[in-house]
Design an enzyme around this catalytic site. Structure first.
Site, mmCIF file in Angstrom:
data_model
loop_
_atom_site.group_PDB
_atom_site.id
_atom_site.type_symbol
_atom_site.label_atom_id
_atom_site.label_comp_id
_atom_site.label_asym_id
_atom_site.label_seq_id
_atom_site.Cartn_x
_atom_site.Cartn_y
_atom_site.Cartn_z
ATOM 1 N N GLU A 175 4.737 -33.072 -3.181
ATOM 2 C CA GLU A 175 5.255 -31.698 -2.976
ATOM 3 C C GLU A 175 6.406 -31.353 -3.630
ATOM 4 O OE1 GLU A 175 5.251 -32.172 1.541
ATOM 5 O OE2 GLU A 175 3.048 -31.538 1.643
ATOM 6 N N GLU A 373 -3.747 -34.061 1.161
ATOM 7 C CA GLU A 373 -3.338 -34.001 2.662
ATOM 8 C C GLU A 373 -3.796 -32.723 3.364
ATOM 9 O OE1 GLU A 373 0.841 -34.237 3.258
ATOM 10 O OE2 GLU A 373 1.073 -35.414 1.763
HETATM 11 C C1 BG6 Z 1 3.852 -33.661 4.072
HETATM 12 C C2 BG6 Z 1 4.086 -35.084 3.488
HETATM 13 O O1 BG6 Z 1 4.806 -32.674 3.712
HETATM 14 O O2 BG6 Z 1 3.595 -33.523 5.434
HETATM 15 C C3 BG6 Z 1 4.073 -36.118 4.429
HETATM 16 O O3 BG6 Z 1 3.661 -34.884 2.079
HETATM 17 C C4 BG6 Z 1 4.123 -35.696 5.713
HETATM 18 O O4 BG6 Z 1 4.899 -36.954 3.815
HETATM 19 C C5 BG6 Z 1 3.235 -34.694 5.877
HETATM 20 O O5 BG6 Z 1 4.329 -36.860 6.691
HETATM 21 C C6 BG6 Z 1 3.305 -34.220 7.820
HETATM 22 O O6 BG6 Z 1 4.617 -33.754 8.090
HETATM 23 P P1 BG6 Z 1 5.441 -34.264 9.111
HETATM 24 O O7 BG6 Z 1 6.749 -34.157 9.028
HETATM 25 O O8 BG6 Z 1 4.697 -34.045 10.327
HETATM 26 O O9 BG6 Z 1 5.254 -36.082 9.130
#
Ligand code: BG6
Length: 476
Positions: A175, A373
Site C-alpha cells: 500500500e 486484500e
Molecule cells: C491494509 C493493510 O491497509 O488494511 C493491512 O495492508 C491492514 O495491514 C488492513 O491490517 C486492514 O486494516 P486494519 O486497520 O483494520 O487492520
C-alpha cells in the site's frame, strides 16, 4: 467458468500482525514493535522504544511464530492455493544496515514456506509491509534517507536468492500510496519509517521518500529477474476509488485530480515514469527533489509484472471553491457517500466499487491484477457451543466476489487470484485491536489480551471452503 484453471484462491496476512516472537530468532525491533494498542476509534501511538506500562500488541500477536503448522492445516482444509504473508525485514537484517543476514530469520521462513508447499499452498510474499527495522528509523531517519535504497535492495536480493525455488509471486511495498495522506503522521511512519519533525514540509518529505521507495522497488525488480527470470514481481496499491459527489463539472474534475494524486504511484511502478500531473504539481510547489538520471533509468528498467491491490472501500469527494488548484487533501476533502453503508469502523462498503476498480486498473495499465486484500473488520460473537455465525462477513464476501466475477466475465479483466485479508484473526494495523476481526478462523484473544489463543472455525470458514472447491461458482 469465470475464474481460470489455477486461480489463486487464498488468504492474506502480514508478519507483524500475526507472528509474535518479536524478539526471538535473532530478530531486531521493527517500528511496529514500538506501536501501542489503540482502540476502536483511537490510533496506535509510536513510542520510539519499548516503554514500561505500555501495551504492544505485536509482541505476541496470535503467536503464529510458534503455531503456524496448525494454522496451515486449517488453510489447507479450506483449500487455499496460496497464502500471502510478508517477510519481517528485521528478522533478516535486525538493524537493517548489516552486510550479512541473520541465518535464524532466514531459516524461519524456509520452514514456513516448506510447510505451506507441503500442503499444496504457494507462498505469495510482500517484502515490506509496514515494518522497517526500527534502527533504520533512528539512525537514518527512515526513507527520508537515500541510504535506505541500498539497505532494501540488499534485503530483497537475499530473500530472492534464498527463496527462488519456493516463491513465484512477490510484491515490493505494501500500500505504498497510503502516504498520499501525508498529514496523517501514522502513514508516514508505517509506510516510510519517518518521524515527522516540528515544522517539516510533510508533502515534500512524502514525495521524496516515496521516490526513494519507487527506485528501490524498481532496482529490486531488476535484481529479482536476474536471480529467477520466472519471478512475477508486483506493486501493491491501496485501491479506494474516489467518486465525485455530484455531476457538477467541478466535482468531476476534483475526483479526477484526487485519483491522479492517489494513484500516480501505479503509473511509476507500471510504466516507469512520473506522469505529467505530478511533475506539474512539483513545479507549482517549487519542490526540488533529489532525483537523479540514474534513478529515472532505474524506474524505466524495473517495471512490475502485475498489479497487486487491496480493496476495502470507496471514497467520495466534492470541490470546494476555496481550492482553486483542485488540490486533493485526504484529511479535508472526503465526504460520506449516502448510497453505501459503512462498517462499525466507518469503512464504506461498496462491492460495485471493486468491479469499477478492476476496470479502472485494466483500462489504465493493461496488466494482470491480483486482489491481495479484501474483507470486513467486524465484532464476532462466540455462542455457548463455540460456534460463530458471521453471516455479515459471508454477505460481504459474496457481494464482492460476485462483482469480481462480473469484472472477469463481462469486462475481460485478467485476474490472477484473490486473498481475503486476515484470513485468520490478527492484530489490526491501524488500531492494534484484536476485536476488529477479519478471519474465517477465530482466535481466542481479545483487546485486553485475554484468551487461550485457541483457533476455531467460523461459519465463513465452511462457506469459503465451498467457494474455493467450486472455483467461485457456488456463492450461496
Ligand atoms: C491494509 C493493510 O491497509 O488494511 C493491512 O495492508 C491492514 O495491514 C488492513 O491490517 C486492514 O486494516 P486494519 O486497520 O483494520 O487492520
Amino acid at each position: 467458468m469465470a475464474f481460470k484453471e489455477g486461480f489463486l484462491w487464498g488468504g492474506a496476512v502480514a508478519a507483524h500482525q500475526l507472528e509474535g516472537g518479536y524478539n526471538e530468532g535473532g530478530k531486531g525491533l521493527s517500528v511496529m514493535d514500538v506501536a501501542t494498542k489503540g482502540g476502536p476509534h483511537t490510533r496506535r501511538r509510536y513510542t520510539g522504544d519499548i516503554l514500561p506500562g505500555e501495551s504492544y500488541p505485536n509482541h505476541e500477536a496470535i503467536d503464529f511464530y510458534h503455531r503456524y503448522h496448525g494454522d496451515i492445516e486449517l488453510f489447507a482444509e479450506m483449500g487455499f492455493k496460496c497464502f500471502r504473508t510478508s517477510i519481517a525485514w528485521s528478522r533478516i537484517f535486525p538493524e537493517g544496515d548489516e552486510l550479512e543476514p541473520n541465518e535464524e530469520g532466514l531459516k524461519f521462513y524456509d520452514d514456513l514456506f516448506d510447510d505451506l508447499i507441503a500442503h499444496g499452498i504457494q507462498p505469495v510474499i510482500t517484502l515490506s509491509h509496514f515494518e522497517m527495522p526500527l534502527m533504520l528509523t533512528k539512525r537514518y531517519g527512515g526513507w527520508r534517507n537515500r541510504k535506505c535504497i541500498e539497505f532494501f535492495v540488499r534485503f530483497a536480493k537475499v530473500c530472492f536468492e534464498r527463496y527462488k525455488d519456493k516463491v513465484t509471486y512477490w510484491m515490493t511495498f505494501n500500500e505504498i500510496n497510503n502516504q498520499t495522506n501525508y498529514k496523517d503522521s501514522w502513514s508516514l511512519l508505517t509506510n516510510s519509517g519517518i518521524i515527522v519533525e516540528e515544522g517539516e514540509d510533510c508533502e515534500k518529505l512524502m514525495y521524496q521518500s516515496v521516490h526513494y521507495e519507487l527506485v528501490a522497488s524498481a532496482l529490486a525488480v531488476q535484481e529479482g529477474k536476474k536471480i529467477n527470470p520466472d519471478f512475477k514481481i508486483g506493486c501493491m496499491i491501496a485501491m479506494t476509488p474516489i467518486y465525485p459527489a455530484t455531476c457538477k463539472p467541478e466535482d468531476i474534475l476534483m475526483a479526477h485530480k484526487a485519483m491522479e494524486r492517489r494513484f500516480f504511484f501505479t503509473t511509476v511502478h507500471v510504466r516507469g515514469y512520473y506522469p505529467e500531473c505530478i511533475q506539474a504539481l512539483w513545479a507549482r510547489r517549487g519542490f526540488d527533489l533529489d532525483i537523479t538520471d540514474d534513478d529515472l533509468a532505474a524506474l524505466a528498467a524495473g517495471t512490475v509484472d502485475y498489479i497487486g491491490f487491496s480493496y476495502y472501500m470507496s471514497f467520495c469527494t466534492e470541490w470546494n471553491p476555496e481550492n482553486p488548484h483542485f488540490d486533493y487533501d485526504e484529511t479535508r476533502d472526503l465526504i460520506r457517500n449516502k448510497y453505501v453503508k459503512a462498517s462499525d469502523w466507518g469503512w464504506q462498503i461498496d462491492p460495485v466499487g471493486l468491479r469499477y476498480s478492476m476496470n479502472w486498473f485494466t483500462d489504465m495499465y493493461h496488466l494482470p491484477l491480483f486482489i491481495v486484500e479484501n474483507g470486513l473488520g467486524a465484532y464476532d460473537k462466540v455462542e455457548e457451543d463455540g460456534s460463530i455465525h458471521d453471516d455479515y462477513r459471508i454477505d460481504y464476501f459474496r457481494d464482492h466476489i460476485t462483482q469480481m466475477k462480473l469484472a472477469v466475465e463481462e469486462d475481460g479483466v485478467d485476474l490472477i487470484g484473490y486473498t481475503p485479508w486476515g484470513c485468520i484473526d490478527l492484530v489490526s494495523a491501524s488500531t492494534g485491536e484484536m476485536d476488529k476481526r477479519y478471519g474465517f478462523i477465530y482466535v481466542d484473544k481479545n483487546n485486553n489480551d485475554e484468551g487461550t489463543l485457541e483457533r476455531s472455525k467460523k461459519d465463513s470458514f465452511y462457506w469459503y471452503k465451498k467457494v474455493i472447491a467450486t472455483n467461485g461458482e457456488d456463492l450461496a
